[in-house]
Motif scaffolding. Sequence first.
Motif, short mmCIF file in Angstrom:
data_model
loop_
_atom_site.label_atom_id
_atom_site.label_comp_id
_atom_site.label_asym_id
_atom_site.label_seq_id
_atom_site.Cartn_x
_atom_site.Cartn_y
_atom_site.Cartn_z
N GLY A 135 20.40 27.13 53.58
CA GLY A 135 20.91 25.77 53.57
C GLY A 135 21.87 25.52 52.41
N PRO A 136 22.41 24.31 52.31
CA PRO A 136 23.39 23.99 51.27
C PRO A 136 22.92 24.31 49.86
CG PRO A 136 23.34 22.25 52.92
CD PRO A 136 22.22 23.18 53.26
N LEU A 169 21.12 31.65 63.83
CA LEU A 169 22.51 31.69 64.30
C LEU A 169 23.43 30.85 63.42
CD1 LEU A 169 22.15 31.52 68.19
CD2 LEU A 169 22.48 33.52 66.71
N TYR A 170 22.95 29.71 62.93
CA TYR A 170 23.80 28.80 62.16
C TYR A 170 23.15 28.50 60.82
CZ TYR A 170 26.00 28.06 66.69
OH TYR A 170 26.64 28.25 67.88
N PRO A 171 23.95 28.15 59.81
CA PRO A 171 23.35 27.74 58.53
C PRO A 171 22.45 26.52 58.71
CG PRO A 171 25.72 28.09 58.31
CD PRO A 171 25.42 28.12 59.77
N ARG A 172 21.43 26.43 57.91
CA ARG A 172 20.52 25.29 57.96
C ARG A 172 21.22 24.04 57.41
NH1 ARG A 172 17.02 27.44 55.16
NH2 ARG A 172 17.21 26.28 53.21
N ASN A 173 21.12 22.95 58.14
CA ASN A 173 21.77 21.69 57.74
C ASN A 173 23.28 21.86 57.56
OD1 ASN A 173 19.26 20.35 57.66
ND2 ASN A 173 18.89 21.08 55.58
N GLY A 174 23.86 22.74 58.34
CA GLY A 174 25.30 22.92 58.28
C GLY A 174 26.03 21.87 59.10
N SER A 175 27.18 21.48 58.63
CA SER A 175 28.04 20.53 59.33
C SER A 175 29.43 20.64 58.71
CB SER A 175 27.52 19.10 59.18
OG SER A 175 27.62 18.68 57.83
N ASP A 190 32.22 19.86 51.57
CA ASP A 190 31.65 19.52 50.27
C ASP A 190 31.35 20.78 49.47
OD1 ASP A 190 30.40 17.56 48.37
OD2 ASP A 190 28.61 18.73 48.86
N PHE A 191 30.83 21.81 50.13
CA PHE A 191 30.56 23.08 49.46
C PHE A 191 31.83 23.68 48.86
CE2 PHE A 191 30.85 27.71 50.38
CZ PHE A 191 30.14 28.17 49.28
#
Length: 477
Positions: free
Chosen positions: A111-112, A169-175, A181-182
């Motif tokens: 996650g982030p 498959l996808y990052p956790r809490n990704g958007s 922001d990252f």
Amino acid sequence: MDLRHDVALHVHEGVIAQIGPLRGMMGGNEDLPRYGGRGTIVMPGMTNAHHHFGITPLMAGVPFEPLEFWLPQFRMMRPVGARLDTLYSAIEMLESGVTTVHHIASALIGGPDDWDGQADAVIAAYGEAGMRAGWSVMLRDQNILAYDGDDALLAAMPEAARSWFAPRLYPRNGSTAAYLDFHHRLARRHAANPHLRVNYAPANLHWCSDPLLEALGAAARDNGARLHMHLVETERQAIYARERFGCSAVRHLERLGFLGPHTTFGHGNWLEPGDAEILGQCGCTLCHNASSGLRLGSGRADIATALKAGVGFALGIDQSNIADDRDMLLEMKLAWALHRGTTMFGPRVPEAEILRAVTETGAETAGFGGWTGRVECGMRADLVLLDRARVERPFTDPRTPPEALVLHRATKDAVQMVLVDGRPVVKDGKVCLFDRDAVLEEIRVKLTAPPSAAEVEAAAMVSAAMPAIRAHYARYA
């Protein structure tokens, strides 16, 4: 390309301050360190404009297969940690004369809260090696396993494999907002690092929704950053674009306003007629990955046509080259030979363009345009010193053009020294800012140790999933 004889470079505070006759440059500078000599060829430090990670899939037991079967198996590769992995590839790049790399991280993991540490570890390792790096990460929000969506393929997997793959498959809490922001945080945190550029890497057309592409394109323009995107690497990807959008991938990106001088496309093996002209008119660059296209059977970019259309041309080694390492001097030779053609008067890629691809143009694609890539006053002193006797041995006629001499005859054993900002990072052909042998030994120890329970599980789940992946693509084809 010019070859100047009997000249010296005066480097002051990391910058090439003066270039002049050897005899005249020596006076008054007796106290300065001196590198090279009359038997030395000096060329700009090179750029690997498309790189992912260090331990190669082949080293990790992943066989060469079509890309769509190859990538899922990366999930069973045993990790050695960001520092060791990055230093391993840095050894191979630096020792072949690469001073700048565009590092394209394969994915955001977790996650982030995890992403900053992952990026910082890689950036720190390049700092330890003394290299310049453009850093980016492949961002995706759709179609990770299959061009027509993941659900049907996941449903066809055994239950255990499906339960293992789905949350990974996808990052956790990704958007899109979290990704932007990252990148903003990363750029702010490293703003004072002259050896780093933070870039954006939308992974590929089929992996990115239009809103994600538009957001990343706008962010790159707003922040003066570079965009680097994989595109039509395989024929299947070109078919996806045609079926999904009713036009080529390049024309769809043109409609989105994605194209521009800050945009580089990796691979481009399956461009359609007219695509090169669009890319040239928009000032885009094509990063050719010659070894990758051949080893995976993905295809070969038409570099001669792209150059004729005014498209920029850079060279990347991708995961590894034809010898499964990061030797840019070897990759250059392959790229040149691959585009010789078979006709007597057909288009060819000139030797000078290959050298420009790995120096000036490559540096631009990583974000260091105007900083490095040329040997001239005002540029950073990122330099490769070649032993001329080894390049010419046992004899080369002086009429041989300098670009032909370096391209065709220079090998890693001719690299005497490599400088970044005038500071040696390679001496006597070996990296010198960290313990090379200790890094290689630590990697060996880690990878010969018994696998962890998590690593055993990953290998088992990938093996269980592969029959469904192969069957899915057999139907898709």
